[in-house]
Design a protein around this motif. Structure first.
Motif, PDB file in Angstrom:
ATOM      1  N   PRO A  93       0.831  -1.198   0.000  1.00 28.34           N
ATOM      2  CA  PRO A  93       0.000   0.000   0.000  1.00 28.34           C
ATOM      3  C   PRO A  93       0.871   1.256   0.000  1.00 28.34           C
ATOM      4  O   PRO A  93       1.916   1.293   0.641  1.00 28.34           O
ATOM      5  CB  PRO A  93      -0.777  -0.123   1.306  1.00 28.34           C
ATOM      6  CG  PRO A  93       0.098  -0.925   2.209  1.00 28.34           C
ATOM      7  CD  PRO A  93       0.961  -1.788   1.329  1.00 28.34           C
ATOM      8  N   CYS A  94       0.407   2.259  -0.723  1.00 30.00           N
ATOM      9  CA  CYS A  94       1.090   3.545  -0.706  1.00 30.00           C
ATOM     10  C   CYS A  94       0.928   4.164   0.674  1.00 30.00           C
ATOM     11  O   CYS A  94      -0.160   4.123   1.254  1.00 30.00           O
ATOM     12  CB  CYS A  94       0.481   4.443  -1.771  1.00 30.00           C
ATOM     13  SG  CYS A  94       0.974   6.163  -1.613  1.00 30.00           S
ATOM     14  N   GLY A  95       1.997   4.750   1.204  1.00 27.33           N
ATOM     15  CA  GLY A  95       1.934   5.367   2.520  1.00 27.33           C
ATOM     16  C   GLY A  95       1.144   6.658   2.518  1.00 27.33           C
ATOM     17  O   GLY A  95       0.775   7.164   3.579  1.00 27.33           O
ATOM     18  N   ALA A  96       0.858   7.210   1.350  1.00 24.23           N
ATOM     19  CA  ALA A  96       0.145   8.489   1.278  1.00 24.23           C
ATOM     20  C   ALA A  96      -1.308   8.309   0.865  1.00 24.23           C
ATOM     21  O   ALA A  96      -2.209   8.773   1.548  1.00 24.23           O
ATOM     22  CB  ALA A  96       0.868   9.427   0.315  1.00 24.23           C
ATOM     23  N   CYS A  97      -1.572   7.615  -0.245  1.00 20.49           N
ATOM     24  CA  CYS A  97      -2.966   7.479  -0.705  1.00 20.49           C
ATOM     25  C   CYS A  97      -3.592   6.164  -0.237  1.00 20.49           C
ATOM     26  O   CYS A  97      -4.786   5.963  -0.397  1.00 20.49           O
ATOM     27  CB  CYS A  97      -3.043   7.598  -2.231  1.00 20.49           C
ATOM     28  SG  CYS A  97      -2.271   6.245  -3.147  1.00 20.49           S
ATOM     29  N   HIS A  98      -2.790   5.262   0.330  1.00 20.52           N
ATOM     30  CA  HIS A  98      -3.260   3.992   0.891  1.00 20.52           C
ATOM     31  C   HIS A  98      -3.887   3.059  -0.144  1.00 20.52           C
ATOM     32  O   HIS A  98      -4.581   2.119   0.214  1.00 20.52           O
ATOM     33  CB  HIS A  98      -4.207   4.232   2.074  1.00 20.52           C
ATOM     34  CG  HIS A  98      -3.611   5.157   3.097  1.00 20.52           C
ATOM     35  ND1 HIS A  98      -2.519   4.811   3.859  1.00 20.52           N
ATOM     36  CD2 HIS A  98      -3.906   6.439   3.422  1.00 20.52           C
ATOM     37  CE1 HIS A  98      -2.188   5.835   4.635  1.00 20.52           C
ATOM     38  NE2 HIS A  98      -3.003   6.835   4.387  1.00 20.52           N
ATOM     39  N   TRP A 111      -3.428   0.072  -2.964  1.00 19.76           N
ATOM     40  CA  TRP A 111      -2.477  -1.030  -3.151  1.00 19.76           C
ATOM     41  C   TRP A 111      -1.961  -0.999  -4.584  1.00 19.76           C
ATOM     42  O   TRP A 111      -2.744  -0.941  -5.532  1.00 19.76           O
ATOM     43  CB  TRP A 111      -3.154  -2.369  -2.887  1.00 19.76           C
ATOM     44  CG  TRP A 111      -3.439  -2.598  -1.432  1.00 19.76           C
ATOM     45  CD1 TRP A 111      -4.506  -2.137  -0.728  1.00 19.76           C
ATOM     46  CD2 TRP A 111      -2.635  -3.334  -0.505  1.00 19.76           C
ATOM     47  NE1 TRP A 111      -4.412  -2.549   0.571  1.00 19.76           N
ATOM     48  CE2 TRP A 111      -3.290  -3.288   0.744  1.00 19.76           C
ATOM     49  CE3 TRP A 111      -1.422  -4.035  -0.626  1.00 19.76           C
ATOM     50  CZ2 TRP A 111      -2.772  -3.915   1.879  1.00 19.76           C
ATOM     51  CZ3 TRP A 111      -0.912  -4.667   0.510  1.00 19.76           C
ATOM     52  CH2 TRP A 111      -1.577  -4.604   1.743  1.00 19.76           C
ATOM     53  N   TRP A 112      -0.648  -1.047  -4.722  1.00 18.27           N
ATOM     54  CA  TRP A 112      -0.017  -1.062  -6.037  1.00 18.27           C
ATOM     55  C   TRP A 112       1.015  -2.174  -6.069  1.00 18.27           C
ATOM     56  O   TRP A 112       1.572  -2.520  -5.023  1.00 18.27           O
ATOM     57  CB  TRP A 112       0.682   0.278  -6.321  1.00 18.27           C
ATOM     58  CG  TRP A 112      -0.196   1.479  -6.209  1.00 18.27           C
ATOM     59  CD1 TRP A 112      -0.145   2.443  -5.226  1.00 18.27           C
ATOM     60  CD2 TRP A 112      -1.252   1.887  -7.096  1.00 18.27           C
ATOM     61  NE1 TRP A 112      -1.108   3.397  -5.449  1.00 18.27           N
ATOM     62  CE2 TRP A 112      -1.794   3.090  -6.582  1.00 18.27           C
ATOM     63  CE3 TRP A 112      -1.787   1.347  -8.263  1.00 18.27           C
ATOM     64  CZ2 TRP A 112      -2.855   3.760  -7.210  1.00 18.27           C
ATOM     65  CZ3 TRP A 112      -2.834   2.019  -8.876  1.00 18.27           C
ATOM     66  CH2 TRP A 112      -3.354   3.213  -8.346  1.00 18.27           C
ATOM     67  N   PRO A 113       1.292  -2.719  -7.264  1.00 19.96           N
ATOM     68  CA  PRO A 113       2.348  -3.745  -7.356  1.00 19.96           C
ATOM     69  C   PRO A 113       3.680  -3.217  -6.807  1.00 19.96           C
ATOM     70  O   PRO A 113       4.029  -2.054  -7.039  1.00 19.96           O
ATOM     71  CB  PRO A 113       2.451  -4.014  -8.853  1.00 19.96           C
ATOM     72  CG  PRO A 113       1.101  -3.636  -9.401  1.00 19.96           C
ATOM     73  CD  PRO A 113       0.648  -2.464  -8.560  1.00 19.96           C
ATOM     74  N   ALA A 150       5.824   5.989  -0.534  1.00 15.89           N
ATOM     75  CA  ALA A 150       4.702   6.567  -1.283  1.00 15.89           C
ATOM     76  C   ALA A 150       4.818   6.175  -2.747  1.00 15.89           C
ATOM     77  O   ALA A 150       5.919   6.009  -3.270  1.00 15.89           O
ATOM     78  CB  ALA A 150       4.699   8.081  -1.146  1.00 15.89           C
ATOM     79  N   CYS A 151       3.664   5.986  -3.405  1.00 17.66           N
ATOM     80  CA  CYS A 151       3.689   5.618  -4.820  1.00 17.66           C
ATOM     81  C   CYS A 151       4.216   6.784  -5.654  1.00 17.66           C
ATOM     82  O   CYS A 151       4.307   7.917  -5.174  1.00 17.66           O
ATOM     83  CB  CYS A 151       2.299   5.194  -5.278  1.00 17.66           C
ATOM     84  SG  CYS A 151       1.082   6.522  -5.385  1.00 17.66           S
ATOM     85  N   ARG A 152       4.539   6.525  -6.882  1.00 18.11           N
ATOM     86  CA  ARG A 152       5.109   7.558  -7.749  1.00 18.11           C
ATOM     87  C   ARG A 152       4.218   8.776  -7.853  1.00 18.11           C
ATOM     88  O   ARG A 152       4.680   9.914  -7.809  1.00 18.11           O
ATOM     89  CB  ARG A 152       5.334   6.987  -9.155  1.00 18.11           C
ATOM     90  CG  ARG A 152       6.596   6.171  -9.243  1.00 18.11           C
ATOM     91  CD  ARG A 152       6.761   5.602 -10.641  1.00 18.11           C
ATOM     92  NE  ARG A 152       8.007   4.888 -10.728  1.00 18.11           N
ATOM     93  CZ  ARG A 152       9.108   5.375 -11.317  1.00 18.11           C
ATOM     94  NH1 ARG A 152       9.082   6.542 -11.894  1.00 18.11           N
ATOM     95  NH2 ARG A 152      10.214   4.676 -11.323  1.00 18.11           N
ATOM     96  N   ALA A 153       2.909   8.543  -8.024  1.00 17.25           N
ATOM     97  CA  ALA A 153       1.990   9.665  -8.196  1.00 17.25           C
ATOM     98  C   ALA A 153       1.999  10.547  -6.949  1.00 17.25           C
ATOM     99  O   ALA A 153       2.087  11.773  -7.052  1.00 17.25           O
ATOM    100  CB  ALA A 153       0.585   9.147  -8.480  1.00 17.25           C
ATOM    101  N   CYS A 154       1.912   9.925  -5.763  1.00 16.66           N
ATOM    102  CA  CYS A 154       1.892  10.703  -4.521  1.00 16.66           C
ATOM    103  C   CYS A 154       3.215  11.416  -4.309  1.00 16.66           C
ATOM    104  O   CYS A 154       3.258  12.559  -3.890  1.00 16.66           O
ATOM    105  CB  CYS A 154       1.591   9.798  -3.335  1.00 16.66           C
ATOM    106  SG  CYS A 154      -0.118   9.242  -3.316  1.00 16.66           S
ATOM    107  N   TYR A 155       4.295  10.731  -4.605  1.00 17.04           N
ATOM    108  CA  TYR A 155       5.606  11.338  -4.431  1.00 17.04           C
ATOM    109  C   TYR A 155       5.726  12.577  -5.301  1.00 17.04           C
ATOM    110  O   TYR A 155       6.134  13.638  -4.844  1.00 17.04           O
ATOM    111  CB  TYR A 155       6.696  10.320  -4.799  1.00 17.04           C
ATOM    112  CG  TYR A 155       8.082  10.875  -4.627  1.00 17.04           C
ATOM    113  CD1 TYR A 155       8.743  10.756  -3.408  1.00 17.04           C
ATOM    114  CD2 TYR A 155       8.712  11.541  -5.674  1.00 17.04           C
ATOM    115  CE1 TYR A 155      10.003  11.291  -3.241  1.00 17.04           C
ATOM    116  CE2 TYR A 155       9.976  12.082  -5.513  1.00 17.04           C
ATOM    117  CZ  TYR A 155      10.619  11.951  -4.298  1.00 17.04           C
ATOM    118  OH  TYR A 155      11.864  12.489  -4.131  1.00 17.04           O
TER     119      TYR A 155
END
Ligand code: ZN
Length: 90
Positions: free
Chosen positions: A40-45, A47-49, A68-73
């Motif tokens: 899970p992304c630490g920011a948007c929560h 789940w991503w591969p 954090a996922c790329r988008a959130c980062y």
């Protein structure tokens, strides 16, 4: 004969077995229906591969990926690039 410019290939860092087992046990990783590891992304929560298509590679992270996922980062790091998104979120 010139090679076409290649995108950097996606890679899936292999977390150390104890990290993988611990995180699967405490719900910080899961295996999806295709058998791939997700986190899970630490920011948007969401789940991503757990690979570099969705997360940035991070050498110092226990699993080799950013929290954090790329988008959130990118949103956090460069909010001025995404005024339409930030306008909605604000
Ligand atoms: Zn995210």
């Amino acid at each position: 004969m010139s090679e076409p410019i290649q995108k950097q290939p996606r890679f899936c860092p292999i977390p150390p077995p104890h990290i993988r087992a611990l995180r699967l046990a405490n719900g910080r990783y899961r295996i999806n229906e295709c058998g791939d590891l997700e986190k899970p992304c630490g920011a948007c929560h969401e789940w991503w591969p757990a690979d570099t298509e969705f997360y940035f590679g991070e050498r110092n992270a226990p699993d080799g990926l950013s929290s954090a996922c790329r988008a959130c980062y990118l949103l956090r790091r460069y909010p001025e690039r995404f005024p339409e998104v930030m306008g909605v979120a604000a």
